[in-house]
Design a protein around this motif. Structure first.
Motif, mmCIF file in Angstrom:
data_model
loop_
_atom_site.group_PDB
_atom_site.id
_atom_site.type_symbol
_atom_site.label_atom_id
_atom_site.label_comp_id
_atom_site.label_asym_id
_atom_site.label_seq_id
_atom_site.Cartn_x
_atom_site.Cartn_y
_atom_site.Cartn_z
ATOM 1 N N LEU A 103 0.890 -1.535 0.002
ATOM 2 C CA LEU A 103 0.006 0.235 0.265
ATOM 3 C C LEU A 103 0.796 0.846 -0.015
ATOM 4 O O LEU A 103 0.883 2.269 -0.731
ATOM 5 C CB LEU A 103 -0.739 -0.213 1.502
ATOM 6 N N ASP A 104 1.878 1.200 0.832
ATOM 7 C CA ASP A 104 2.839 2.556 1.292
ATOM 8 C C ASP A 104 3.656 2.447 -0.972
ATOM 9 O O ASP A 104 4.013 3.314 -0.596
ATOM 10 C CB ASP A 104 3.844 1.767 1.709
ATOM 11 N N ALA A 105 3.673 1.011 -1.044
ATOM 12 C CA ALA A 105 4.511 1.104 -2.630
ATOM 13 C C ALA A 105 3.915 2.304 -3.423
ATOM 14 O O ALA A 105 3.930 3.027 -4.537
ATOM 15 C CB ALA A 105 5.321 -0.169 -2.878
ATOM 16 N N PHE A 106 2.400 1.498 -3.742
ATOM 17 C CA PHE A 106 1.197 2.381 -4.759
ATOM 18 C C PHE A 106 1.117 3.412 -4.490
ATOM 19 O O PHE A 106 0.931 4.135 -5.176
ATOM 20 C CB PHE A 106 0.224 1.207 -4.576
ATOM 21 N N ALA A 107 1.384 4.153 -3.103
ATOM 22 C CA ALA A 107 0.776 5.280 -2.491
ATOM 23 C C ALA A 107 1.969 6.508 -3.503
ATOM 24 O O ALA A 107 1.389 7.205 -3.857
ATOM 25 C CB ALA A 107 0.646 5.431 -1.256
ATOM 26 N N GLN A 108 2.839 5.943 -3.414
ATOM 27 C CA GLN A 108 3.872 6.720 -4.303
ATOM 28 C C GLN A 108 3.825 6.686 -5.489
ATOM 29 O O GLN A 108 5.211 7.430 -6.300
ATOM 30 C CB GLN A 108 5.372 6.390 -3.556
ATOM 31 N N ARG A 109 3.307 5.806 -6.113
ATOM 32 C CA ARG A 109 3.383 5.722 -7.980
ATOM 33 C C ARG A 109 2.768 7.058 -8.265
ATOM 34 O O ARG A 109 1.552 7.092 -8.620
ATOM 35 C CB ARG A 109 2.581 4.251 -8.036
ATOM 36 N N GLU A 110 3.231 7.802 -8.894
ATOM 37 C CA GLU A 110 2.574 8.913 -9.457
ATOM 38 C C GLU A 110 1.633 8.923 -10.343
ATOM 39 O O GLU A 110 0.317 9.360 -10.360
ATOM 40 C CB GLU A 110 4.137 9.942 -10.180
ATOM 41 N N GLU A 111 1.892 7.564 -11.278
ATOM 42 C CA GLU A 111 0.879 7.574 -12.333
ATOM 43 C C GLU A 111 -0.723 7.005 -11.685
ATOM 44 O O GLU A 111 -1.994 7.142 -12.133
ATOM 45 C CB GLU A 111 1.121 6.228 -13.554
ATOM 46 N N LEU A 112 -1.049 6.610 -10.411
ATOM 47 C CA LEU A 112 -2.011 6.452 -9.820
ATOM 48 C C LEU A 112 -2.892 7.226 -9.189
ATOM 49 O O LEU A 112 -3.818 6.474 -8.970
ATOM 50 C CB LEU A 112 -1.654 4.554 -8.612
ATOM 51 N N HIS A 113 -1.955 8.498 -9.045
ATOM 52 C CA HIS A 113 -2.696 9.091 -8.293
ATOM 53 C C HIS A 113 -2.453 11.144 -9.208
ATOM 54 O O HIS A 113 -2.624 11.552 -8.272
ATOM 55 C CB HIS A 113 -2.194 9.508 -6.883
ATOM 56 N N VAL A 114 -3.540 10.759 -10.235
ATOM 57 C CA VAL A 114 -2.695 11.804 -11.119
ATOM 58 C C VAL A 114 -4.255 12.770 -10.574
ATOM 59 O O VAL A 114 -5.062 12.750 -11.051
ATOM 60 C CB VAL A 114 -2.206 11.720 -12.636
ATOM 61 N N PRO A 115 -3.668 14.365 -10.047
ATOM 62 C CA PRO A 115 -5.165 14.592 -9.896
ATOM 63 C C PRO A 115 -5.382 15.388 -11.614
ATOM 64 O O PRO A 115 -4.849 15.407 -12.280
ATOM 65 C CB PRO A 115 -4.871 15.874 -8.841
ATOM 66 N N PHE A 116 -7.704 15.386 -10.879
ATOM 67 C CA PHE A 116 -8.150 15.721 -11.921
ATOM 68 C C PHE A 116 -7.933 17.164 -13.167
ATOM 69 O O PHE A 116 -7.271 16.971 -14.496
ATOM 70 C CB PHE A 116 -9.816 16.122 -12.542
ATOM 71 N N SER A 117 -6.747 17.929 -12.172
ATOM 72 C CA SER A 117 -6.930 19.377 -12.448
ATOM 73 C C SER A 117 -5.586 19.358 -13.383
ATOM 74 O O SER A 117 -5.139 19.915 -14.152
ATOM 75 C CB SER A 117 -6.222 20.299 -11.263
#
Length: 317
Positions: free
Chosen positions: A296-310
């Motif tokens: 979960l910590d590793a996935f939280a650091q993956r930029e492409e998984l958390h790109v803001p809509f803006s």
């Protein structure tokens, strides 16, 4: 009856049920048969029901006693597991962890995290199945699964990884040759690349109308229909047409300029979630617990998984 007395009484009851007599239970517990009898009598008084029928030679459980015995075993097992967990927590987690993952997410997101996991916990061994079919974690012997969508199962703990935003993309070369759609109706004149799930359902392309209602585009005339979102993304980059893909697949290609984003305001981004799931248990094994938290910590650091809509607006065609 306070909690400590209740525990002693339950232990006396379980041992008596197993041994068939107060005397045998007393020998196993290191107390007198009279003390065992007193403990059980106190338990029955506290519960307000008879758990055992006694004769001079035998003990037999009542119907209430049978039901209570089943629950008592679960409670005592939980206490044993709690003690084991404390001991195990002091030692380095070890053992095999079985993971089921969807193929694409497993290859692109899970696999890169495994070297770090094993470096931090060298006592672990990891077994991963890359399979898009739904599985039964408990029946099939998996410790955890990485799956998309909202899977309602009360026997599973679901930890969110990310929300997948779906977008429409095309290569600049395709848009130069065929034009850029400015409204959803324009897509009928374009080459579309759609996704078919394993169950046969084609992923719908949804749009938000001016009144806030959702409309669905008919994609039956798509030139390409594939089951792999990774291949769909590659073909869009190659200029084969307009595709609907997750931001996490398109992100590096948007940044490089190999893909452009289309109809951002009109297109509905979907409600697709990726979760990490594992079975509900009174206690989670240390090998599973550390794997869950590390991933979960590793996935939280993956930029492409958390790109803001803006952040997507800058990539519109």
């Amino acid at each position: 009856m306070d909690s400590s007395q209740r525990v002693r009484a339950i232990i006396s009851f379980v041992h008596s049920a197993d041994a068939g007599s107060f005397a045998a239970a007393g020998r196993a517990l290191g107390i007198s048969s009279a003390a065992v009898s007193k403990n059980i009598a106190g338990l029955e008084k506290a519960l307000g029901v008879r758990l055992m029928n006694r004769t001079t030679r035998t003990l037999s459980l009542t119907e209430e006693g049978e039901a209570f015995l089943r629950q008592a075993r679960i409670a005592l097992d939980a206490l044993d597991q709690a003690a084991d967990a404390v001991v195990a927590h002091r030692a380095a987690p070890a053992g095999r962890v079985r993971i089921s993952s969807s193929a694409g997410f497993g290859r692109e997101q899970l696999a890169p995290a495994l070297p770090g996991l094993l470096a931090q916990y060298p006592g672990l061994a990891v077994e991963v199945d890359f399979d898009d079919h739904l599985i039964d974690l408990v029946r099939d012997g998996y410790d955890m699964a990485l799956r998309g969508g909202r899977i309602a199962d009360s026997s599973l703990v679901s930890r969110p990884i990310c929300q997948f935003t779906m977008i429409l993309v095309a290569a600049p070369a395709y848009l130069d040759a065929h034009g850029t759609p400015r409204q959803p109706e324009d897509l009928a004149r374009h080459c579309l690349i759609t996704r078919r799930f394993l169950g046969g359902r084609v992923s719908p392309w949804n749009f938000v109308a001016g009144d806030g209602s959702i409309t669905t585009l008919n994609t039956d005339a798509a030139v390409l229909t594939l089951s792999s979102p990774e291949v769909i993304t590659e073909l869009a980059v190659a200029g084969m047409g307009i595709a609907e893909v997750g931001v996490h697949h398109a992100w590096p290609h948007l940044q490089s300029g190999a893909l452009k984003l289309l109809l951002l305001k009109a297109h509905h981004p979907g409600n697709f979630e990726m979760t990490l799931q594992y079975p509900h248990r009174a206690l989670v094994a240390p090998r599973v617990r550390v794997t869950v938290e590390y991933l979960l910590d590793a996935f939280a650091q993956r930029e492409e998984l958390h790109v803001p809509f803006s952040a997507l607006r800058q990539f519109e065609a």
